[in-house]
Design a protein around this motif. Structure first.
Motif, PDB file in Angstrom:
ATOM      1  N   GLU A  84       0.828  -1.196   0.000  1.00  0.00           N
ATOM      2  CA  GLU A  84       0.000   0.000   0.000  1.00  0.00           C
ATOM      3  C   GLU A  84       0.867   1.254   0.000  1.00  0.00           C
ATOM      4  OE1 GLU A  84      -3.846  -1.698   2.546  1.00  0.00           O
ATOM      5  OE2 GLU A  84      -2.481  -0.232   3.438  1.00  0.00           O
ATOM      6  N   PRO A  85       0.617   2.213  -0.900  1.00  0.00           N
ATOM      7  CA  PRO A  85       1.343   3.485  -0.796  1.00  0.00           C
ATOM      8  C   PRO A  85       0.901   4.244   0.447  1.00  0.00           C
ATOM      9  CG  PRO A  85      -0.374   3.608  -2.472  1.00  0.00           C
ATOM     10  CD  PRO A  85      -0.332   2.185  -2.012  1.00  0.00           C
ATOM     11  N   VAL A  86       1.865   4.731   1.199  1.00  0.00           N
ATOM     12  CA  VAL A  86       1.545   5.536   2.376  1.00  0.00           C
ATOM     13  C   VAL A  86       1.704   7.020   2.095  1.00  0.00           C
ATOM     14  CG1 VAL A  86       2.131   3.704   4.007  1.00  0.00           C
ATOM     15  CG2 VAL A  86       3.901   5.314   3.281  1.00  0.00           C
ATOM     16  N   LEU A  87       2.425   7.339   1.006  1.00  0.00           N
ATOM     17  CA  LEU A  87       2.686   8.734   0.657  1.00  0.00           C
ATOM     18  C   LEU A  87       3.063   8.790  -0.812  1.00  0.00           C
ATOM     19  CD1 LEU A  87       4.611  11.390   2.664  1.00  0.00           C
ATOM     20  CD2 LEU A  87       5.454  10.840   0.383  1.00  0.00           C
ATOM     21  N   ARG A  88       2.635   9.844  -1.500  1.00  0.00           N
ATOM     22  CA  ARG A  88       3.081  10.053  -2.874  1.00  0.00           C
ATOM     23  C   ARG A  88       3.374  11.530  -3.096  1.00  0.00           C
ATOM     24  NH1 ARG A  88      -2.308   8.171  -4.214  1.00  0.00           N
ATOM     25  NH2 ARG A  88      -3.714   9.974  -4.481  1.00  0.00           N
ATOM     26  N   ILE A  89       4.309  11.782  -3.990  1.00  0.00           N
ATOM     27  CA  ILE A  89       4.762  13.136  -4.293  1.00  0.00           C
ATOM     28  C   ILE A  89       4.671  13.340  -5.792  1.00  0.00           C
ATOM     29  CG2 ILE A  89       6.636  14.816  -4.040  1.00  0.00           C
ATOM     30  CD1 ILE A  89       7.902  12.872  -2.000  1.00  0.00           C
ATOM     31  N   THR A  90       4.152  14.487  -6.199  1.00  0.00           N
ATOM     32  CA  THR A  90       4.123  14.862  -7.607  1.00  0.00           C
ATOM     33  C   THR A  90       4.812  16.210  -7.768  1.00  0.00           C
ATOM     34  OG1 THR A  90       2.037  13.680  -7.989  1.00  0.00           O
ATOM     35  CG2 THR A  90       2.670  15.345  -9.609  1.00  0.00           C
ATOM     36  N   GLY A  91       5.724  16.277  -8.703  1.00  0.00           N
ATOM     37  CA  GLY A  91       6.447  17.510  -8.978  1.00  0.00           C
ATOM     38  C   GLY A  91       7.567  17.238  -9.961  1.00  0.00           C
TER      39      GLY A  91
END
Length: 376
Positions: A84-91
């Motif tokens: 399961e992803p616990v955090l995601r970042i977009t940039g």
């Protein structure tokens, strides 16, 4: 670098505490003029337990605040499972890629401690658990250790640098007893001079037989509890020792004197002794807990789903049903009816949107533990 070989906050915030290959690749990408918009997810493929506690988000938000990125994350204190992803970042990658080392360090270590604390507290049931392990780690991170353990559900911590809002507990070490002529002198001095709010919990295994010292302490009249610190010593079967101590205390009219156990305590010890012991001081089993082996991986580049081998491509969401079931789906899939998304906005274009308050994170863990009480 400080005299104690510690990294200062500024070095971390500038991205200068990183694996060298991130810095070198950033330099090459800059010279190439390449800086794609990417989405990266934090996941783990496996861990020592069936479920973990997500911790360390507070520091990650502080690290990424002000950068041109968007972040979604599970609230701190959330339960997570492998994959399961616990955090995601977009940039743009060069905006935040150099921070991968520090970001994972924040999450892996804190989540490992919180997870161990939660599983130990689950095993203890109604018995008290105290975090006594900060001496097993570098003193610079003592506040992080105690905060993570507190979020994980312990009932108190021992280090004086613990963040505000958590009880700091502890009475006496063996060295205190040995600074006196005999244990009675030490116990009496402690009762006379220690602050009134400090429990009269007497250490009873410095020189003599545990049951004898415990009985001598109880007969002084002011003793609330006795602490044994010998589960890993050469002194014999701990179960037998505890049973003897409890028998002698009860048979001499000291049924109200509690037994406190510390010294190399494990989850298995707690399960074995919780019917006799009122509270446990747990050191290395919490502070030295295995880190959660999180990784940060690109799963989308310029809107296109991609993944390296062994990873699952595309942006995902974790849904929680009211009955506790969980489902991992592509973000493009319709949300299951009645289920709540677990990853929520945490940063929008550099501005922190989510709360990462310690009390809220702890409340999430305690609510989960209450829901699974009795399942050990």
């Amino acid at each position: 670098m400080s005299r104690f070989h510690m990294v200062d906050e500024g070095t971390i915030a500038r991205g200068e505490c990183t694996d060298i290959y991130f810095a070198r690749c950033e330099e090459v990408l800059e010279k190439e003029g390449i800086d794609p918009v990417v989405t990266m997810e934090v996941t783990t493929a496996g861990m020592p337990y069936e479920w973990g506690i997500f911790c360390g988000l507070h520091d990650v938000l502080a690290l990424l605040s002000g950068l041109s990125v968007d972040v979604e994350a599970m609230p701190e204190g959330s339960v997570f499972r492998p994959r399961e992803p616990v955090l995601r970042i977009t940039g743009r990658y060069r905006e935040f890629g150099v921070f991968e080392t520090a970001l994972l360090g924040f999450l892996c270590h804190a989540s490992g401690i919180a997870t161990a604390a939660a599983h130990i507290k689950h095993a203890a049931g109604e018995r008290k658990i105290y975090s006594f392990g900060s001496r097993r780690q570098h003193p610079a991170i003592a506040p992080m250790i105690e905060r993570s353990a507190w979020i994980g559900g312990v009932d108190g911590v021992s280090n004086t640098t613990a963040p505000p809002g958590m009880p700091v507990v502890g009475t006496m070490p063996h060295a205190f007893v040995m600074c006196h002529e005999n244990p009675e002198e030490a116990w009496t001095a402690f009762d006379r001079y220690a602050a009134s709010e400090v429990p009269r919990l007497m250490l009873c295994d410095t020189f003599g037989d545990e049951k004898e010292e415990c009985l001598r302490a109880a007969e002084l009249g002011f003793t609330k509890g006795v602490r044994l610190d010998t589960p890993r010593s050469r002194r014999g079967n701990m179960r037998s020792i505890l049973e003897e101590v409890r028998w002698e205390l009860d048979s001499h009219g000291h049924e109200d004197v509690e037994i406190f156990l510390s010294g190399g305590i494990t989850r298995e010890d707690i399960l074995a002794f919780r019917d006799i012991v009122e509270a446990f001081g747990v050191g290395g089993s919490i502070a030295n807990a295995p880190v959660i082996d999180f990784s940060l991986d690109i799963i989308e580049v310029e809107g296109r789903s991609v993944a390296k081998r062994g990873k699952w491509s595309g942006v995902k969401q974790v849904y929680l049903f009211p009955d506790g079931r969980r489902k991992l789906l592509p973000i493009s899939a319709p949300a299951p009816e009645g289920a709540a998304p677990l990853l929520v906005p945490a940063i929008r274009d550099g501005t922190i949107m989510a709360s990462a308050e310690t009390a809220e994170a702890r409340a999430r863990v305690l609510a989960y533990l209450a829901g699974i009480a009795g399942s050990v």
